[in-house]
Design a protein around this motif. Structure first.
Motif, mmCIF file in Angstrom:
data_model
loop_
_atom_site.group_PDB
_atom_site.id
_atom_site.type_symbol
_atom_site.label_atom_id
_atom_site.label_comp_id
_atom_site.label_asym_id
_atom_site.label_seq_id
_atom_site.Cartn_x
_atom_site.Cartn_y
_atom_site.Cartn_z
ATOM 1 N N MET A 95 43.178 36.067 50.785
ATOM 2 C CA MET A 95 41.802 35.561 50.698
ATOM 3 C C MET A 95 40.918 36.271 51.709
ATOM 4 O O MET A 95 41.308 36.460 52.845
ATOM 5 C CB MET A 95 41.776 34.054 50.994
ATOM 6 C CG MET A 95 42.553 33.219 50.013
ATOM 7 S SD MET A 95 42.633 31.486 50.498
ATOM 8 C CE MET A 95 40.948 30.981 50.306
ATOM 9 N N ASP A 97 38.006 35.970 54.229
ATOM 10 C CA ASP A 97 37.389 34.883 54.981
ATOM 11 C C ASP A 97 36.640 35.513 56.140
ATOM 12 O O ASP A 97 37.249 36.035 57.067
ATOM 13 C CB ASP A 97 38.464 33.912 55.476
ATOM 14 C CG ASP A 97 37.868 32.707 56.174
ATOM 15 O OD1 ASP A 97 36.771 32.277 55.793
ATOM 16 O OD2 ASP A 97 38.515 32.193 57.107
ATOM 17 N N THR A 115 34.174 32.808 51.942
ATOM 18 C CA THR A 115 35.616 32.824 51.676
ATOM 19 C C THR A 115 35.809 33.060 50.188
ATOM 20 O O THR A 115 35.204 32.382 49.360
ATOM 21 C CB THR A 115 36.258 31.484 52.077
ATOM 22 O OG1 THR A 115 35.957 31.224 53.450
ATOM 23 C CG2 THR A 115 37.769 31.520 51.889
ATOM 24 N N ASN A 117 38.635 33.515 46.989
ATOM 25 C CA ASN A 117 39.998 33.223 46.546
ATOM 26 C C ASN A 117 40.818 34.507 46.473
ATOM 27 O O ASN A 117 40.256 35.603 46.422
ATOM 28 C CB ASN A 117 39.970 32.538 45.169
ATOM 29 C CG ASN A 117 39.468 31.119 45.269
ATOM 30 O OD1 ASN A 117 39.883 30.370 46.132
ATOM 31 N ND2 ASN A 117 38.549 30.762 44.390
ATOM 32 N N ASP A 119 42.165 35.970 44.113
ATOM 33 C CA ASP A 119 41.837 36.841 42.976
ATOM 34 C C ASP A 119 40.615 37.711 43.269
ATOM 35 O O ASP A 119 40.354 38.678 42.566
ATOM 36 C CB ASP A 119 41.619 36.020 41.701
ATOM 37 C CG ASP A 119 40.435 35.068 41.763
ATOM 38 O OD1 ASP A 119 39.660 35.096 42.747
ATOM 39 O OD2 ASP A 119 40.283 34.276 40.812
ATOM 40 N N THR A 122 36.216 34.723 42.752
ATOM 41 C CA THR A 122 35.481 33.475 42.977
ATOM 42 C C THR A 122 35.579 33.088 44.440
ATOM 43 O O THR A 122 36.508 33.483 45.146
ATOM 44 C CB THR A 122 36.044 32.324 42.119
ATOM 45 O OG1 THR A 122 37.426 32.157 42.434
ATOM 46 C CG2 THR A 122 35.875 32.597 40.638
ATOM 47 N N GLY A 123 34.629 32.301 44.882
ATOM 48 C CA GLY A 123 34.659 31.861 46.269
ATOM 49 C C GLY A 123 33.481 30.976 46.611
ATOM 50 O O GLY A 123 32.774 30.473 45.731
#
Length: 169
Positions: A95, A97, A115, A117, A119, A122-123
């Motif tokens: 991830m 961040d 942050t 994800n 993948d 998305t976040g």
């Protein structure tokens, strides 16, 4: 004779004055700070083709629904709004961040955190305050990867924002 006319007119003037005062007092007066607070939906698209730079990882805002965050020019970081990441390699289980700065110009920026994800598609980004034209800015936006055939580096931010009144220090 003039004295009598004034005496007869006095109750009418007094009644009109009382009515005007009552009307004035019935109007609700809002504090100045209430007009300073603004909020609503926000939509931003950013181009992250320059994110690969290790020394200065950033994305260029290419569309913004908020006048205080004007679009920039891709490839020209000095021209327009940027999202600058200070910890792009900071990750947990794949991830991203990172602390971020939403930079509009010298003296106009907001601090936040993003942050993504594992993948990378998305976040979530949140902003807690800013300075200059972004003073009092807070936002919570969902991050979505929205590539096009012409540009595979696009991400959208959709969420809500507010500008809160700042108390004098």
């Amino acid at each position: 004779m003039k004295r009598r006319r004034l005496t007869k007119a006095a109750p009418a003037v007094l009644l009109a004055s009382v009515a005007a005062l009552a009307l004035f007092m019935s109007i609700r007066v809002h504090p100045v700070q209430a007009f300073d607070a603004r909020s609503g939906p926000i939509h931003i698209v950013k181009d992250c083709s320059a994110f690969t730079s290790i020394n200065f990882p950033y994305c260029t805002i290419t569309f913004s629904s908020l006048a205080q965050i004007p679009p920039g020019v891709v490839g020209k970081p000095a021209a327009g709004s940027l999202v600058v990441y200070d910890q792009p390699a900071n990750n947990f289980a794949g991830m991203l961040d990172s602390n971020v700065v939403l930079y509009v110009g010298v003296g106009d920026w907001a601090a936040g955190r993003c942050t993504l994800n594992p993948d990378g598609n998305t976040g979530l980004c949140t902003f807690s305050d800013g300075v200059g034209q972004l003073a009092g800015f807070t936002a919570r936006v969902n991050v979505t990867y929205v590539p096009t055939a012409a540009n595979p580096y696009l991400f959208a931010w959709n969420g809500t924002y507010s500008f809160n009144s700042l108390s004098p220090k």
